[in-house]
Design an enzyme around this catalytic site. Structure first.
Site, PDB file in Angstrom:
ATOM      1  N   ASN A 149       0.820  -1.190   0.014  1.00 21.05           N
ATOM      2  CA  ASN A 149       0.062   0.167  -0.063  1.00 21.05           C
ATOM      3  C   ASN A 149       0.809   1.237   0.107  1.00 21.05           C
ATOM      4  OD1 ASN A 149      -2.384   2.111   0.493  1.00 21.05           O
ATOM      5  ND2 ASN A 149      -3.348  -0.188   0.318  1.00 21.05           N
ATOM      6  N   ARG A 150       0.241   2.338   0.432  1.00 23.19           N
ATOM      7  CA  ARG A 150       0.785   3.645   0.029  1.00 23.19           C
ATOM      8  C   ARG A 150       1.674   4.276   0.895  1.00 23.19           C
ATOM      9  NH1 ARG A 150      -3.833   2.986  -2.361  1.00 23.19           N
ATOM     10  NH2 ARG A 150      -4.086   3.547  -4.530  1.00 23.19           N
ATOM     11  N   HIS A 153       2.920   0.066  -3.077  1.00 19.27           N
ATOM     12  CA  HIS A 153       3.223  -1.253  -3.192  1.00 19.27           C
ATOM     13  C   HIS A 153       4.706  -1.501  -3.570  1.00 19.27           C
ATOM     14  CE1 HIS A 153      -0.847  -2.200  -2.630  1.00 19.27           C
ATOM     15  NE2 HIS A 153      -1.214  -2.332  -3.607  1.00 19.27           N
ATOM     16  N   HIS A 169      -1.823 -10.170  -2.650  1.00 16.87           N
ATOM     17  CA  HIS A 169      -2.689  -9.271  -3.363  1.00 16.87           C
ATOM     18  C   HIS A 169      -3.580 -10.098  -4.103  1.00 16.87           C
ATOM     19  CE1 HIS A 169      -4.130  -5.590  -5.145  1.00 16.87           C
ATOM     20  NE2 HIS A 169      -3.206  -4.997  -4.168  1.00 16.87           N
ATOM     21  N   SER A 170      -3.902 -11.243  -3.822  1.00 13.27           N
ATOM     22  CA  SER A 170      -4.863 -11.876  -4.587  1.00 13.27           C
ATOM     23  C   SER A 170      -6.082 -11.236  -4.588  1.00 13.27           C
ATOM     24  CB  SER A 170      -5.146 -13.150  -3.947  1.00 13.27           C
ATOM     25  OG  SER A 170      -3.846 -14.355  -4.106  1.00 13.27           O
ATOM     26  N   TYR A 171      -6.891 -11.206  -5.759  1.00  6.38           N
ATOM     27  CA  TYR A 171      -8.105 -10.857  -6.098  1.00  6.38           C
ATOM     28  C   TYR A 171      -9.095 -12.112  -6.133  1.00  6.38           C
ATOM     29  CZ  TYR A 171      -6.592  -6.348  -7.993  1.00  6.38           C
ATOM     30  OH  TYR A 171      -6.015  -5.075  -8.308  1.00  6.38           O
ATOM     31  N   ASP A 198     -11.797   0.712  -0.920  1.00  7.37           N
ATOM     32  CA  ASP A 198     -10.589   0.842  -0.966  1.00  7.37           C
ATOM     33  C   ASP A 198      -9.677   1.198   0.310  1.00  7.37           C
ATOM     34  OD1 ASP A 198      -7.940   0.324  -1.598  1.00  7.37           O
ATOM     35  OD2 ASP A 198      -8.102   1.656  -3.748  1.00  7.37           O
ATOM     36  N   GLU A 224      -6.133  -7.681   2.022  1.00 12.35           N
ATOM     37  CA  GLU A 224      -4.872  -7.837   2.102  1.00 12.35           C
ATOM     38  C   GLU A 224      -4.412  -7.511   3.542  1.00 12.35           C
ATOM     39  OE1 GLU A 224      -3.623  -4.681  -0.670  1.00 12.35           O
ATOM     40  OE2 GLU A 224      -5.599  -4.964  -1.716  1.00 12.35           O
TER      41      GLU A 224
HETATM   42  C1  BGC Z   1      -4.780  -0.649  -3.442  1.00 17.25           C
HETATM   43  C2  BGC Z   1      -5.679   0.133  -4.453  1.00 17.25           C
HETATM   44  C3  BGC Z   1      -5.020  -0.370  -5.732  1.00 17.25           C
HETATM   45  C4  BGC Z   1      -4.552  -1.659  -5.667  1.00 17.25           C
HETATM   46  C5  BGC Z   1      -3.634  -2.101  -6.978  1.00 17.25           C
HETATM   47  C6  BGC Z   1      -4.814  -2.001  -3.430  1.00 17.25           C
HETATM   48  O1  BGC Z   1      -3.891  -2.558  -2.477  1.00 17.25           O
HETATM   49  O2  BGC Z   1      -5.412  -0.325  -2.039  1.00 17.25           O
HETATM   50  O3  BGC Z   1      -5.843   1.350  -4.344  1.00 17.25           O
HETATM   51  O4  BGC Z   1      -5.440   0.293  -6.689  1.00 17.25           O
HETATM   52  O5  BGC Z   1      -4.225  -2.156  -4.696  1.00 17.25           O
HETATM   53  O6  BGC Z   1      -3.985  -3.027  -7.690  1.00 17.25           O
END
Ligand code: BGC
Length: 379
Positions: free
Chosen positions: A107-108, A133, A208-210, A280, A345
């Site tokens: 994250n940021r 990330h 970061h699995s969807y 998010d 996550e």
């Molecule tokens: C973030 C999203 C971001 C994504 C990247 C997430 O962990 O919170 O803002 O776009 O990851 O695919």
């Protein structure tokens, strides 16, 4: 008499069929193959882990990515429940972080700036105006080393390591990170991280699995029912950086303390949802004593698939695929549209290096970073 005999025989047959079934476990194994080659010629391998129920996880050495993961529906049918790509070209071009281990900082970090021991570091601004990330070449874009792939008593396991050099992406210290993926015979994907550094730095990796538990990635996740065990979130500014305060979820669309459909409130006229185009955000878990506990659940009513997320982390970023826009071609040629996957996550809160009130993400020489996160499937 004949009738009694037939009944006894049928009972015996049924019994033996039943016991046969319970012994009819698949063999747990790991199969290795070549997944592909990157543009520079380096080879990426794939490992398919299979547990005794027939559940599989395919993991590649690029980004330690979980390419596919099967889970049982209400009739016991195992289908792939994660988003990803068919080939290495997809992952090399990926900007959604499908299935990867992200780091050094998941994250940021606001404006990519942080100060450690009085020294300011400027990290890459790869998600203007912030760093996301781990920067331009994060852990998701590295080839990991496989240190072992064995069938253990819990299930097949693969140990992957990565060395991130001092100064890489402008982070201080050489970090060694080890990730052990185990596909347990209880249908869990367990991810155990350990890390160390030779200079004080920050470390906050996550997977970061969807997920899309319907098994059909043409569906959105709006019908999925989610529970998050947190009374509070960390509200964000327009760049999705926490403001530094904690907000009660009670009475707001952020309240997932009792499971509800993602689609119920996602389009509510609520500033935090408008800023992010959906969910998010970081949920601050109610307890944080470094023990593994339940942090979230997901249920998909059509398939009956159920997923529990257990972790020892202080927070979870719940992301509803708001930035997917139908332009990315995923597995089996499916174009992933907005909200076709959800991420949970487990990690520390975003921008912790600049928020002394948040649990620290600093890692000092001699300390061991540790994380356990488990995705457990049932129906
Ligand atoms: C973030 C999203 C971001 C994504 C990247 C997430 O962990 O919170 O803002 O776009 O990851 O695919």
């Amino acid at each position: 008499m004949k009738k009694v005999f037939v009944v006894i025989l049928s009972v015996l047959l049924l019994y033996s069929a039943g016991s046969c079934k319970s012994n009819n476990k698949a063999e747990s194994k790991i199969e290795k193959s070549v997944f592909g080659k990157l543009a520079d010629g380096s080879q990426v391998d794939a490992y398919v882990l299979k547990n005794t129920n027939g559940m599989t996880a395919k993991i590649i050495t690029y980004g330690a990515v979980v390419v596919s993961l099967t889970a049982p529906d209400k009739s016991g049918k195992y289908e792939d429940v994660v988003l990803g790509y068919d080939n290495i070209e997809g992952y090399a071009a990926d900007r959604a972080y499908f299935g990867a281990i992200v780091g050094r900082y998941g994250n940021r970090i606001a404006r990519g700036k942080m100060t450690i021991d009085g020294k300011e570091y400027q990290l890459a601004i790869n998600n203007p105006p912030n760093s996301l990330h781990g920067g331009v070449v994060g852990f998701n874009k590295k080839i990991w080393t496989v240190d072992g792939a064995n069938v253990t008593k819990n299930g097949p396991a693969i140990t992957m390591t990565l060395v991130s050099n001092d100064g890489e992406e402008n982070y201080p210290g050489t970090v060694k990170l080890k990730v052990v993926y185990t596909l347990t015979n209880n249908d869990e994907l367990s991810i155990v991280y350990t890390g160390a550094t030779d200079k004080t730095t920050v470390l906050n990796p996550t997977n970061h699995s969807y997920f899309n538990l319907s098994g059909d990635m043409n569906n959105t996740i709006l019908d999925h029912e989610v529970m998050i065990a947190a009374d509070k979130t960390t509200p964000v500014d327009r760049g999705l950086i926490p403001l530094g305060n904690f907000a009660d979820v009670a009475g707001t669309p952020m309240d997932f303390r009792t499971a509800k459909k993602i689609g119920r409130d996602i389009n509510a006229d609520y500033e935090q949802l408008k800023i992010a185009g959906g969910y998010d955000h970081n949920w601050a878990m109610n307890t944080y004593d470094k023990k593994v506990r339940l942090i979230a659940t997901v249920y998909e009513p059509n398939s009956g698939r159920f997923m529990k997320v257990l972790s020892d982390q202080p927070g979870v970023q719940f992301y509803t695929g708001n930035f997917l826009d139908g332009r990315v071609k995923g597995k089996n040629g499916v174009m992933y549209k907005k909200r076709s996957g959800l991420c949970l996550e487990a990690q520390h809160y975003p921008d912790s290096p600049n928020k002394p009130q948040f649990p620290t993400t600093l890692l000092k020489p001699g300390e061991i970073y540790h994380q356990t996160t488990i995705y457990k499937f049932s129906h």
